[in-house]
Enzyme design. Structure first.
Site, PDB file in Angstrom:
ATOM      1  N   ASP A  64       0.868  -1.178   0.000  1.00  0.00           N
ATOM      2  CA  ASP A  64       0.000   0.000   0.000  1.00  0.00           C
ATOM      3  C   ASP A  64       0.904   1.228   0.000  1.00  0.00           C
ATOM      4  O   ASP A  64       2.071   1.136   0.381  1.00  0.00           O
ATOM      5  CB  ASP A  64      -0.877   0.019   1.254  1.00  0.00           C
ATOM      6  CG  ASP A  64      -2.176  -0.728   1.012  1.00  0.00           C
ATOM      7  OD1 ASP A  64      -2.140  -1.694   0.226  1.00  0.00           O
ATOM      8  OD2 ASP A  64      -3.192  -0.354   1.597  1.00  0.00           O
ATOM      9  N   SER A 131      -2.589  16.712 -11.621  1.00  0.00           N
ATOM     10  CA  SER A 131      -3.901  16.886 -12.254  1.00  0.00           C
ATOM     11  C   SER A 131      -4.240  18.356 -12.482  1.00  0.00           C
ATOM     12  O   SER A 131      -3.847  19.235 -11.698  1.00  0.00           O
ATOM     13  CB  SER A 131      -4.949  16.269 -11.330  1.00  0.00           C
ATOM     14  OG  SER A 131      -6.224  16.754 -11.639  1.00  0.00           O
ATOM     15  N   GLU A 133      -6.851  19.552 -11.735  1.00  0.00           N
ATOM     16  CA  GLU A 133      -7.649  19.978 -10.579  1.00  0.00           C
ATOM     17  C   GLU A 133      -6.835  20.878  -9.640  1.00  0.00           C
ATOM     18  O   GLU A 133      -7.413  21.542  -8.776  1.00  0.00           O
ATOM     19  CB  GLU A 133      -8.188  18.766  -9.817  1.00  0.00           C
ATOM     20  CG  GLU A 133      -9.253  17.991 -10.577  1.00  0.00           C
ATOM     21  CD  GLU A 133     -10.614  18.687 -10.611  1.00  0.00           C
ATOM     22  OE1 GLU A 133     -10.955  19.363  -9.633  1.00  0.00           O
ATOM     23  OE2 GLU A 133     -11.318  18.560 -11.621  1.00  0.00           O
ATOM     24  N   TYR A 155      -9.425  16.518  -3.564  1.00  0.00           N
ATOM     25  CA  TYR A 155      -8.519  15.863  -4.511  1.00  0.00           C
ATOM     26  C   TYR A 155      -7.513  16.878  -5.077  1.00  0.00           C
ATOM     27  O   TYR A 155      -6.308  16.637  -5.103  1.00  0.00           O
ATOM     28  CB  TYR A 155      -9.349  15.244  -5.640  1.00  0.00           C
ATOM     29  CG  TYR A 155      -8.563  14.704  -6.811  1.00  0.00           C
ATOM     30  CD1 TYR A 155      -8.117  13.385  -6.821  1.00  0.00           C
ATOM     31  CD2 TYR A 155      -8.275  15.498  -7.928  1.00  0.00           C
ATOM     32  CE1 TYR A 155      -7.403  12.882  -7.910  1.00  0.00           C
ATOM     33  CE2 TYR A 155      -7.573  15.012  -9.011  1.00  0.00           C
ATOM     34  CZ  TYR A 155      -7.137  13.699  -8.998  1.00  0.00           C
ATOM     35  OH  TYR A 155      -6.436  13.206 -10.070  1.00  0.00           O
ATOM     36  N   ALA A 286     -18.292  21.243  -6.343  1.00  0.00           N
ATOM     37  CA  ALA A 286     -17.570  22.309  -7.039  1.00  0.00           C
ATOM     38  C   ALA A 286     -17.259  21.756  -8.427  1.00  0.00           C
ATOM     39  O   ALA A 286     -16.627  20.720  -8.540  1.00  0.00           O
ATOM     40  CB  ALA A 286     -16.285  22.650  -6.299  1.00  0.00           C
TER      41      ALA A 286
END
Ligand code: NDP
Length: 325
Positions: A64, A131, A133, A155, A286
């Protein structure tokens, strides 16, 4: 000499294309996978079922992103020339529901990897998939490498932290570390919870009478959407640059959800207006409206530009979904 790559997120959309492209380029590829009760890895099946590749040039290891000891051990054992960091919670909408784990893996997970790399001798080259974003609600359009970060989602905030850390480690510790600041990219391997895949799968299922209608959020949402294999090709090129830097990968064109509906339903001879309904449940808290990328630096530095048109991408996805239904 054979190059060795370590890929986090190898089971995802981009990771599976990257594994294919690296193997085709002669690399030995090591992928990090999460342990789960389900061992099905559909996007990698065609590679792991090939005995000439699996456990010969393609290896999977459990870890992980918060398992620092295991990743450190793996790094020492594999001694990769290149590390491609793709793993993370990739769903922007879901990041409002699970902000802590999104930040834990996307933000802190990246920092932990950088800390491990800092101790490696020699330090492998490192690529982080960032990203659009991070730009959130930008003041200017299109966005490029110098556009300030103004994320509006958990994110985006997590990616902004990770992206800044990659730059900090490059500048402070001399790591060959790059951010590929990617605008949205899709493919037949896109997760089924993403609106683009919901549309192509919906069109295929409705055509084959396996589904009656399709419920979506805001159909006027617009984004800069490209084809995932083109972007993955950009990742590989970035680690062959002479000097590390960040690059925006984007098409520079807006499309709306309605454009997806027109092309996908049109391809199977249906009018989407007869089948699509909207539900506020699927509306984003959003919904950035100004995200459009300027990839001219990528064109100049790595001779990269998207090869696949919007219509070609949507049709490829619908055709794949028609075969899968
Ligand atoms: P996917 O959701 O398809 O793949 C995400 C991958 O990350 C999967 O392999 C997943 O494993 C793995 N992963 C998630 N959490 C962990 C964890 N805690 N430990 C180990 N592995 C983990 O995403 P994409 O392939 O589309 O995206 C790749 C990267 O690019 C992501 O970081 C995403 O945020 C970023 N990005 C993507 C864009 C896009 O439009 N596709 C645009 C911009 C950035 P598992 O299979 O077990 O779930």
């Amino acid at each position: 000499m054979v190059k060795t790559a370590l890929v986090t997120g190898i089971t995802g959309q981009d990771g599976s294309y990257l594994a294919e492209q690296l193997l085709a380029g002669g690399y030995e590829v090591h992928g990090i996978v999460r342990r789960s009760s389900n061992t099905v890895r559909r996007r990698l099946d065609h590679l792991t079922s090939d005995p000439s590749l699996y456990n010969s040039r393609l290896f999977l290891h459990y870890a992980d992103l918060d398992d620092v000891t295991t990743i450190r051990r793996l790094m020492a054992r594999v001694r990769p020339d290149e590390v491609y960091h793709l793993a993370g919670q990739s769903h922007v909408g879901a990041s409002f529901e699970i902000p802590e784990s999104t930040c834990e893996f996307t933000a802190m997970g990246t920092l932990r990897l950088l800390e491990i790399l800092r101790d490696c001798d020699p330090m492998p080259k490192f690529l982080h998939v960032s990203s659009s974003e991070v730009f959130g609600e930008p003041d200017s359009q299109p966005q490029h490498e110098l556009t300030p970060f103004r994320p509006v989602t958990p994110y985006g905030a997590a990616k902004a932290f990770a992206t800044d850390m990659v730059r900090v480690y490059r500048e402070s510790f001399g790591l060959f570390a790059c951010n590929a600041i990617c605008f949205n990219h899709e493919s037949p391997r896109r997760g089924e919870s993403f609106v683009t895949r919901k549309i192509t799968q919906g069109a295929a299922r409705i055509k084959l009478e396996r589904q009656g209608n399709l419920t979506l959020g805001n159909i006027d949402s617009r984004r800069d959407w490209g084809f995932a294999p083109d972007y993955v090709d950009g990742f590989r090129r970035m680690l062959q640059m002479e000097h590390a830097c960040d690059l925006v990968l984007a098409t520079g064109r807006y499309h709306t959800v309605t454009d997806w509906l027109d092309v996908a339903f049109g391809h199977v001879g249906l009018n989407w207006k007869d089948f699509v309904q909207q539900d506020t449940k699927f509306m984003r808290k959003a919904d950035p409206t100004k995200l459009i990328g300027d990839a001219s630096k990528a064109k100049q530095k790595i001779a990269w530009q998207p090869q696949t048109s919007f219509d070609e991408m949507v049709v490829a996805m619908v055709n794949a979904d028609l075969r899968e239904v």
